[in-house]
Design an enzyme around this catalytic site. Structure first.
Site, short mmCIF file in Angstrom:
data_model
loop_
_atom_site.label_atom_id
_atom_site.label_comp_id
_atom_site.label_asym_id
_atom_site.label_seq_id
_atom_site.Cartn_x
_atom_site.Cartn_y
_atom_site.Cartn_z
CB SER A 1 82.27 -4.70 12.62
OG SER A 1 81.27 -4.80 13.61
CE LYS B 1 76.27 -3.39 6.25
NZ LYS B 1 77.01 -4.62 6.21
CG ASP B 2 74.86 -8.95 7.82
OD1 ASP B 2 75.78 -8.83 7.00
OD2 ASP B 2 74.94 -8.52 8.98
CG HIS C 1 78.17 -0.94 14.39
ND1 HIS C 1 76.83 -1.05 14.10
CD2 HIS C 1 78.79 -1.93 13.70
CE1 HIS C 1 76.65 -2.02 13.24
NE2 HIS C 1 77.83 -2.60 12.99
CG ASP C 2 75.44 4.28 17.18
OD1 ASP C 2 75.96 3.91 18.25
OD2 ASP C 2 75.49 5.46 16.78
CG HIS D 1 76.17 -4.69 16.52
ND1 HIS D 1 77.37 -4.12 16.16
CD2 HIS D 1 76.10 -5.86 15.85
CE1 HIS D 1 78.00 -4.91 15.31
NE2 HIS D 1 77.25 -5.98 15.10
O1 PAF Z 1 75.77 -11.26 11.64
C1 PAF Z 1 76.67 -11.67 12.41
O2 PAF Z 1 77.28 -10.93 13.16
C2 PAF Z 1 77.03 -13.15 12.39
O3 PAF Z 1 76.93 -13.68 11.11
C3 PAF Z 1 76.22 -13.99 13.40
C4 PAF Z 1 74.74 -13.99 13.06
C5 PAF Z 1 76.43 -13.44 14.81
C6 PAF Z 1 76.70 -15.44 13.38
O4 PAF Z 1 78.05 -15.54 13.69
#
Ligand code: PAF
Length: 283
Positions: free
Chosen positions: A188, A151-152, A31-32, A34
């Site tokens: 997502s 975000k994470d 998505h935007d 990423h």
């Molecule tokens: O953030 C994510 O999409 C996943 O945790 C990663 C870093 C690609 C690892 O699978």
């Protein structure tokens, strides 16, 4: 844009494009948010690599590994338009030809709290795959830059700590969270929301904003009381919150005494219907 399926294919593609890679790891369904990370990474290296791999190791048995959206053609079109040079998209047997019995065990003080508490083993799975991806991407060049989204937030902190502790020659750069016009953080998993739930989903970021404001007010009640109140309010709106909490940015521990402005982060995770969303707000 070149597609590499195996680590040898990736290394051969990188050998043909010498220089330092900039790398954005993803699980696809781009998505935007990423694409903003990919654009941010573009000037940070000589060759831009994005990986697409849904990593079974970071999913619990009851979680959405099988149903996680796989949108290969659309992802490739978006990556190509964003200037990606190499997409590394291993099949599961390419990355894990044998059961991955060697794993990265992150510091429990950082990785067994918050997301790690509600998703035990999650950060072991993340660190293990990221270490393997780093080995694949950065082996030939001896290092480079990797971009991870805020975000994470906890994932970013865990990866930073892993890179420090193993002295990996990787510069970890943080990307800001992209939001929809109503303020919902792009993810997502937003695609799982029904129309009604999508209308409601911004309530998580609103709750974090309200918590951050309440925690910053002069003479604010104890944080534990504010956090409990925030969870109750979200629950009244029909959510099942796992946590809404204020932490120190640098170690994600509860703040000790009065914190300087700009050192805290409000983090939250909550389920709306069948969808679990996370978000955070630095303040
Ligand atoms: O953030 C994510 O999409 C996943 O945790 C990663 C870093 C690609 C690892 O699978």
């Amino acid at each position: 844009m070149i597609t590499a399926r195996t680590i040898p294919e990736l290394r051969a593609a990188l050998a043909a494009r010498p220089g330092r890679p900039a790398f954005v790891p993803t699980m696809g369904n781009l998505h935007d948010g990423h694409i903003a990370l990919v654009r941010q990474a573009r000037p940070l290296g000589d060759v831009l690599v994005t990986s697409i791999f849904v990593n079974r190791l970071q999913f619990l048995p009851h979680e959405d590994f099988d149903s996680y959206p796989r949108t290969w053609d659309a992802d490739c079109a978006r990556l190509e338009a964003a200037g990606c040079d190499i997409v590394f998209a291993p099949r599961e047997t390419d990355l894990y030809p044998a059961p991955q019995t060697f794993k990265i065990q992150p510091d429990p003080q950082l990785a067994d709290i918050l997301e790690g508490h509600f998703r035990p083993g999650f950060f072991t799975g993340v660190c293990t795959v990221v270490m393997k991806l780093f080995s694949a991407v950065f082996f030939a060049s001896g290092g480079g830059t990797a971009v991870f989204g805020k975000k994470d937030y906890q994932q970013l902190m865990v990866i930073r700590r892993m890179v420090e502790q193993f002295a990996l020659p990787v510069q970890v750069v943080a990307g800001e969270t992209e939001r929809a016009t109503d303020g919902l953080a792009l993810s997502s998993r937003n695609g799982y929301l029904s129309t009604g739930e999508r209308g409601q989903a911004v309530q998580l970021s609103q709750a974090l904003r309200a918590l951050a404001q309440a925690a910053s007010a002069p003479g604010a009640p104890p944080l534990a009381a504010l956090e409990q109140q925030a969870m109750q309010q979200l629950a009244q709106q029909g959510w099942a919150p796992d946590y809404l909490t204020v932490r120190q940015r640098h170690d994600l521990q509860p703040p000790q005494g009065a914190a300087a402005p700009g050192t805290l982060v409000a983090l939250g995770a909550a389920r709306l219907g069948g969808t679990r969303l996370i978000d955070n707000l630095e303040f």
